[in-house]
Design a protein around this motif. Structure first.
Motif, PDB file in Angstrom:
ATOM      1  N   MET A  25     -21.580  50.494 -24.584  1.00 14.29           N
ATOM      2  CA  MET A  25     -20.754  49.482 -25.272  1.00 14.29           C
ATOM      3  C   MET A  25     -20.297  50.057 -26.609  1.00 14.29           C
ATOM      4  SD  MET A  25     -21.768  45.565 -26.102  1.00 14.29           S
ATOM      5  CE  MET A  25     -22.038  45.162 -24.394  1.00 14.29           C
ATOM      6  N   LYS A  26     -19.003  49.940 -26.901  1.00 14.13           N
ATOM      7  CA  LYS A  26     -18.423  50.591 -28.068  1.00 14.13           C
ATOM      8  C   LYS A  26     -18.624  49.748 -29.341  1.00 14.13           C
ATOM      9  CE  LYS A  26     -17.102  54.171 -25.944  1.00 14.13           C
ATOM     10  NZ  LYS A  26     -17.882  55.387 -26.179  1.00 14.13           N
ATOM     11  N   PRO A  27     -18.585  50.418 -30.517  1.00 15.79           N
ATOM     12  CA  PRO A  27     -18.820  49.701 -31.789  1.00 15.79           C
ATOM     13  C   PRO A  27     -17.899  48.502 -31.992  1.00 15.79           C
ATOM     14  CG  PRO A  27     -18.810  52.067 -32.153  1.00 15.79           C
ATOM     15  CD  PRO A  27     -18.444  51.872 -30.724  1.00 15.79           C
ATOM     16  N   ASP A  28     -16.619  48.600 -31.551  1.00 17.32           N
ATOM     17  CA  ASP A  28     -15.678  47.492 -31.758  1.00 17.32           C
ATOM     18  C   ASP A  28     -16.174  46.207 -31.096  1.00 17.32           C
ATOM     19  OD1 ASP A  28     -14.032  48.936 -33.295  1.00 17.32           O
ATOM     20  OD2 ASP A  28     -12.469  49.244 -31.783  1.00 17.32           O
ATOM     21  N   ALA A  29     -16.791  46.365 -29.914  1.00 21.11           N
ATOM     22  CA  ALA A  29     -17.264  45.195 -29.182  1.00 21.11           C
ATOM     23  C   ALA A  29     -18.462  44.553 -29.889  1.00 21.11           C
ATOM     24  CB  ALA A  29     -17.662  45.605 -27.770  1.00 21.11           C
ATOM     25  N   LEU A  30     -19.128  45.356 -30.709  1.00 18.37           N
ATOM     26  CA  LEU A  30     -20.334  44.849 -31.392  1.00 18.37           C
ATOM     27  C   LEU A  30     -20.033  44.223 -32.746  1.00 18.37           C
ATOM     28  CD1 LEU A  30     -22.786  47.793 -30.750  1.00 18.37           C
ATOM     29  CD2 LEU A  30     -22.861  45.524 -29.750  1.00 18.37           C
ATOM     30  N   ARG A  31     -18.800  44.512 -33.254  1.00 20.78           N
ATOM     31  CA  ARG A  31     -18.452  44.024 -34.589  1.00 20.78           C
ATOM     32  C   ARG A  31     -18.603  42.507 -34.632  1.00 20.78           C
ATOM     33  NH1 ARG A  31     -13.453  46.913 -36.110  1.00 20.78           N
ATOM     34  NH2 ARG A  31     -14.897  48.622 -36.304  1.00 20.78           N
ATOM     35  N   GLY A  32     -19.297  42.017 -35.611  1.00 21.02           N
ATOM     36  CA  GLY A  32     -19.513  40.571 -35.712  1.00 21.02           C
ATOM     37  C   GLY A  32     -20.824  40.143 -35.089  1.00 21.02           C
ATOM     38  N   HIS A  33     -21.412  41.005 -34.254  1.00 18.50           N
ATOM     39  CA  HIS A  33     -22.687  40.641 -33.623  1.00 18.50           C
ATOM     40  C   HIS A  33     -23.861  41.441 -34.169  1.00 18.50           C
ATOM     41  CE1 HIS A  33     -20.445  38.251 -30.839  1.00 18.50           C
ATOM     42  NE2 HIS A  33     -19.761  39.288 -30.418  1.00 18.50           N
ATOM     43  N   LEU A  34     -23.563  42.448 -34.987  1.00 17.82           N
ATOM     44  CA  LEU A  34     -24.638  43.340 -35.441  1.00 17.82           C
ATOM     45  C   LEU A  34     -25.709  42.572 -36.220  1.00 17.82           C
ATOM     46  CD1 LEU A  34     -25.844  46.145 -35.679  1.00 17.82           C
ATOM     47  CD2 LEU A  34     -24.385  46.585 -37.643  1.00 17.82           C
ATOM     48  N   ASP A  35     -25.285  41.673 -37.098  1.00 13.76           N
ATOM     49  CA  ASP A  35     -26.270  40.927 -37.895  1.00 13.76           C
ATOM     50  C   ASP A  35     -27.217  40.149 -36.983  1.00 13.76           C
ATOM     51  OD1 ASP A  35     -24.868  41.942 -39.975  1.00 13.76           O
ATOM     52  OD2 ASP A  35     -24.313  40.036 -40.890  1.00 13.76           O
ATOM     53  N   ALA A  36     -26.653  39.479 -35.967  1.00 12.47           N
ATOM     54  CA  ALA A  36     -27.483  38.687 -35.051  1.00 12.47           C
ATOM     55  C   ALA A  36     -28.426  39.598 -34.262  1.00 12.47           C
ATOM     56  CB  ALA A  36     -26.594  37.903 -34.104  1.00 12.47           C
ATOM     57  N   LEU A  37     -27.911  40.758 -33.846  1.00 12.84           N
ATOM     58  CA  LEU A  37     -28.759  41.695 -33.091  1.00 12.84           C
ATOM     59  C   LEU A  37     -29.927  42.182 -33.945  1.00 12.84           C
ATOM     60  CD1 LEU A  37     -25.984  43.821 -31.324  1.00 12.84           C
ATOM     61  CD2 LEU A  37     -27.550  42.214 -30.236  1.00 12.84           C
ATOM     62  N   LEU A  38     -29.643  42.440 -35.217  1.00 14.57           N
ATOM     63  CA  LEU A  38     -30.717  42.906 -36.115  1.00 14.57           C
ATOM     64  C   LEU A  38     -31.751  41.807 -36.340  1.00 14.57           C
ATOM     65  CD1 LEU A  38     -28.616  44.919 -38.732  1.00 14.57           C
ATOM     66  CD2 LEU A  38     -30.195  45.835 -37.038  1.00 14.57           C
ATOM     67  N   LEU A  39     -31.273  40.575 -36.516  1.00 15.81           N
ATOM     68  CA  LEU A  39     -32.216  39.452 -36.705  1.00 15.81           C
ATOM     69  C   LEU A  39     -33.097  39.314 -35.469  1.00 15.81           C
ATOM     70  CD1 LEU A  39     -29.887  36.719 -38.332  1.00 15.81           C
ATOM     71  CD2 LEU A  39     -31.615  38.095 -39.471  1.00 15.81           C
ATOM     72  N   ALA A  40     -32.485  39.424 -34.288  1.00 13.74           N
ATOM     73  CA  ALA A  40     -33.254  39.284 -33.044  1.00 13.74           C
ATOM     74  C   ALA A  40     -34.266  40.421 -32.901  1.00 13.74           C
ATOM     75  CB  ALA A  40     -32.307  39.262 -31.854  1.00 13.74           C
ATOM     76  N   THR A  41     -33.869  41.619 -33.324  1.00 16.91           N
ATOM     77  CA  THR A  41     -34.777  42.779 -33.222  1.00 16.91           C
ATOM     78  C   THR A  41     -35.993  42.607 -34.123  1.00 16.91           C
ATOM     79  OG1 THR A  41     -32.869  44.168 -32.769  1.00 16.91           O
ATOM     80  CG2 THR A  41     -34.861  45.301 -33.446  1.00 16.91           C
ATOM     81  N   LEU A  42     -35.791  41.938 -35.250  1.00 15.79           N
ATOM     82  CA  LEU A  42     -36.904  41.768 -36.204  1.00 15.79           C
ATOM     83  C   LEU A  42     -37.718  40.495 -35.929  1.00 15.79           C
ATOM     84  CD1 LEU A  42     -35.127  42.862 -39.507  1.00 15.79           C
ATOM     85  CD2 LEU A  42     -37.077  43.998 -38.426  1.00 15.79           C
ATOM     86  N   ASP A  43     -37.325  39.760 -34.905  1.00 14.57           N
ATOM     87  CA  ASP A  43     -38.009  38.490 -34.623  1.00 14.57           C
ATOM     88  C   ASP A  43     -39.492  38.741 -34.301  1.00 14.57           C
ATOM     89  OD1 ASP A  43     -38.460  35.848 -34.171  1.00 14.57           O
ATOM     90  OD2 ASP A  43     -37.501  35.792 -32.199  1.00 14.57           O
ATOM     91  N   GLY A  44     -40.370  38.235 -35.149  1.00 19.57           N
ATOM     92  CA  GLY A  44     -41.818  38.323 -34.895  1.00 19.57           C
ATOM     93  C   GLY A  44     -42.433  39.669 -35.180  1.00 19.57           C
ATOM     94  N   ARG A  45     -41.704  40.566 -35.808  1.00 21.44           N
ATOM     95  CA  ARG A  45     -42.310  41.873 -36.136  1.00 21.44           C
ATOM     96  C   ARG A  45     -41.690  42.476 -37.386  1.00 21.44           C
ATOM     97  NH1 ARG A  45     -40.002  45.433 -31.052  1.00 21.44           N
ATOM     98  NH2 ARG A  45     -37.920  44.532 -31.022  1.00 21.44           N
ATOM     99  N   GLN A  46     -42.390  43.496 -37.876  1.00 18.53           N
ATOM    100  CA  GLN A  46     -41.970  44.179 -39.106  1.00 18.53           C
ATOM    101  C   GLN A  46     -41.682  45.634 -38.724  1.00 18.53           C
ATOM    102  OE1 GLN A  46     -44.717  43.390 -42.257  1.00 18.53           O
ATOM    103  NE2 GLN A  46     -44.188  45.255 -43.358  1.00 18.53           N
ATOM    104  N   LEU A  47     -40.459  46.102 -38.990  1.00 20.94           N
ATOM    105  CA  LEU A  47     -40.083  47.449 -38.546  1.00 20.94           C
ATOM    106  C   LEU A  47     -39.371  48.221 -39.651  1.00 20.94           C
ATOM    107  CD1 LEU A  47     -38.473  46.542 -35.074  1.00 20.94           C
ATOM    108  CD2 LEU A  47     -40.723  47.580 -35.414  1.00 20.94           C
ATOM    109  N   HIS A  48     -39.479  49.557 -39.608  1.00 18.08           N
ATOM    110  CA  HIS A  48     -38.679  50.368 -40.535  1.00 18.08           C
ATOM    111  C   HIS A  48     -37.348  50.711 -39.863  1.00 18.08           C
ATOM    112  CE1 HIS A  48     -39.490  54.177 -38.427  1.00 18.08           C
ATOM    113  NE2 HIS A  48     -40.735  53.735 -38.286  1.00 18.08           N
ATOM    114  N   GLY A  49     -36.423  51.269 -40.629  1.00 18.90           N
ATOM    115  CA  GLY A  49     -35.050  51.455 -40.167  1.00 18.90           C
ATOM    116  C   GLY A  49     -34.917  52.127 -38.813  1.00 18.90           C
ATOM    117  N   TYR A  50     -35.547  53.290 -38.648  1.00 21.70           N
ATOM    118  CA  TYR A  50     -35.348  54.005 -37.388  1.00 21.70           C
ATOM    119  C   TYR A  50     -35.991  53.256 -36.218  1.00 21.70           C
ATOM    120  CZ  TYR A  50     -34.679  57.704 -34.032  1.00 21.70           C
ATOM    121  OH  TYR A  50     -34.274  58.407 -32.922  1.00 21.70           O
ATOM    122  N   ALA A  51     -37.115  52.576 -36.493  1.00 17.11           N
ATOM    123  CA  ALA A  51     -37.764  51.792 -35.429  1.00 17.11           C
ATOM    124  C   ALA A  51     -36.840  50.644 -34.993  1.00 17.11           C
ATOM    125  CB  ALA A  51     -39.097  51.240 -35.938  1.00 17.11           C
ATOM    126  N   ILE A  52     -36.087  50.084 -35.946  1.00 17.87           N
ATOM    127  CA  ILE A  52     -35.113  49.023 -35.603  1.00 17.87           C
ATOM    128  C   ILE A  52     -34.035  49.604 -34.681  1.00 17.87           C
ATOM    129  CG2 ILE A  52     -33.318  47.504 -36.547  1.00 17.87           C
ATOM    130  CD1 ILE A  52     -35.059  47.230 -39.069  1.00 17.87           C
TER     131      ILE A  52
END
Lengths: 111, 226
Positions: free
Chosen positions: A1-28
């Motif tokens: 999936m290309k970056p253009d398709a993700l534009r606008g969804h990155l923030d939500a994806l990051l929030l979902a990735t951090l849900d219930g855990r604590q991660l450093h940048g590369y682990a995210i």
């Protein structure tokens, strides 16, 4: 999936990735790629400014800590981030339901 | 592990970025850590050292694209810092002048001619300008906090913050220059009332120049974002 398709969804994806855990940048980044089965194809460098933006909005907090013998900045969701994630999930369900109704031959097509 | 390719990438990024040192160092440290992590992951998956480094850099993204995204964040950081400084320093400068008036200037000297009404009006406006500018900076910080929860782009936020900071500092500087010129015109002796007043004037001038430099740097951070 290309970056253009993700534009606008990155923030939500990051929030979902951090849900219930604590991660450093590369682990995210790794968790995002694993979560998408390796399909997400965005420049990994764009994750860090997005994390700063979420931190400024109060959705994420960060601390420097030692992980694997190195100093790393680790991120976690705040209660505001948890609420933002719930809102993003609801909006996404509504969006996919509407689009599926039109494109996927769902309930709206049969009306 | 060779660090040459990563060092060059980070140095290239560093050279393209302008902004508060601490915020910039944080971003660059995270960048280097992330690239080192990526190289280690690719080495574990069986790539050679040079191939692992190349892959890590490719995945991280073209330096120009990444620099634009980073610079937008640095512009917001610089804007926020300048607005916080304005919101704190201008009221303190006002307090310094009030204390000066209280302890060293006192009531109007009866041996001097009473100043014209326009002068008193200008003095009052000048007094208020600093407080209003500090209030605007404080309000901008609150609005900025609200905007960044929406979809407002960081580059736009940085430009708004720096523009507002520059306008606030320009307004206060104009007020100070106007009151000094007016005082010179009305009665030049008032400019040199006493050493404490002269010292307060010098401190005000230094503070305003410092705020002007901060606001100018902040605008430069925001306008190099393309």
């Amino acid at each position: 999936m290309k970056p253009d398709a993700l534009r606008g969804h990155l923030d939500a994806l990051l929030l979902a990735t951090l849900d219930g855990r604590q991660l450093h940048g590369y682990a995210i980044i790794e968790a995002l790629q694993q979560g998408s089965g390796g399909v997400l194809d965005l420049p990994t460098g764009t994750v860090y400014p997005a994390l700063r933006r979420l931190e400024r909005a109060g959705h994420v907090s960060s601390d420097w800590s030692t992980v694997g013998g190195r100093q790393r900045r680790t991120y976690r969701l705040t209660s505001s981030g948890q609420r933002a994630l719930s809102a993003e999930r609801s909006a996404w369900r509504e969006f996919t339901s509407v689009i599926d109704g039109v494109l996927g031959g769902g309930k709206w097509k049969q009306v | 592990m060779e660090a040459g390719v990563i060092d060059r990438y980070v140095a290239d990024l560093d050279g393209r970025l302008r902004g508060p040192r601490a915020a910039k160092d944080d971003l660059l440290t995270e960048t280097r850590d992330s690239l080192v992590d990526a190289v280690e992951a690719h080495l574990e998956s069986g790539l050679s050292s040079s191939a692992a480094e190349r892959r890590a850099i490719e995945e991280f993204g073209p330096v120009g694209t990444i620099a634009r995204a980073y610079q937008a964040e640095l512009a917001v950081s610089a804007g926020t810092r300048t607005l916080v400084t304005i919101a704190v320093v201008l009221p303190l400068m006002h307090v310094m002048w009030e204390l000066n008036r209280w302890f060293f200037i006192g009531a109007w000297d009866p041996h001097m001619d009473a100043p014209p009404a326009w002068y008193l009006w200008l003095a009052k406006v000048n007094d208020m300008t600093g407080i209003v500018a500090a209030g605007v900076a404080f309000a901008a910080l609150l609005v900025g906090r609200y905007l960044c929860r929406g979809r407002t782009h960081s580059a736009t936020m940085g430009k708004l913050a720096s523009g507002l900071a520059l306008c606030s500092v320009a307004a206060v500087m104009t007020g100070q220059v106007a009151i000094m010129a007016a005082t010179w015109h009305v009665d030049v002796r008032m400019l040199l009332l006493s050493p404490p007043v002269t010292i307060a004037s010098a401190i005000s001038l230094v503070i305003l120049i410092w705020l002007g430099v901060l606001a100018r740097r902040c605008l430069s951070c925001a306008t190099i974002v393309r």
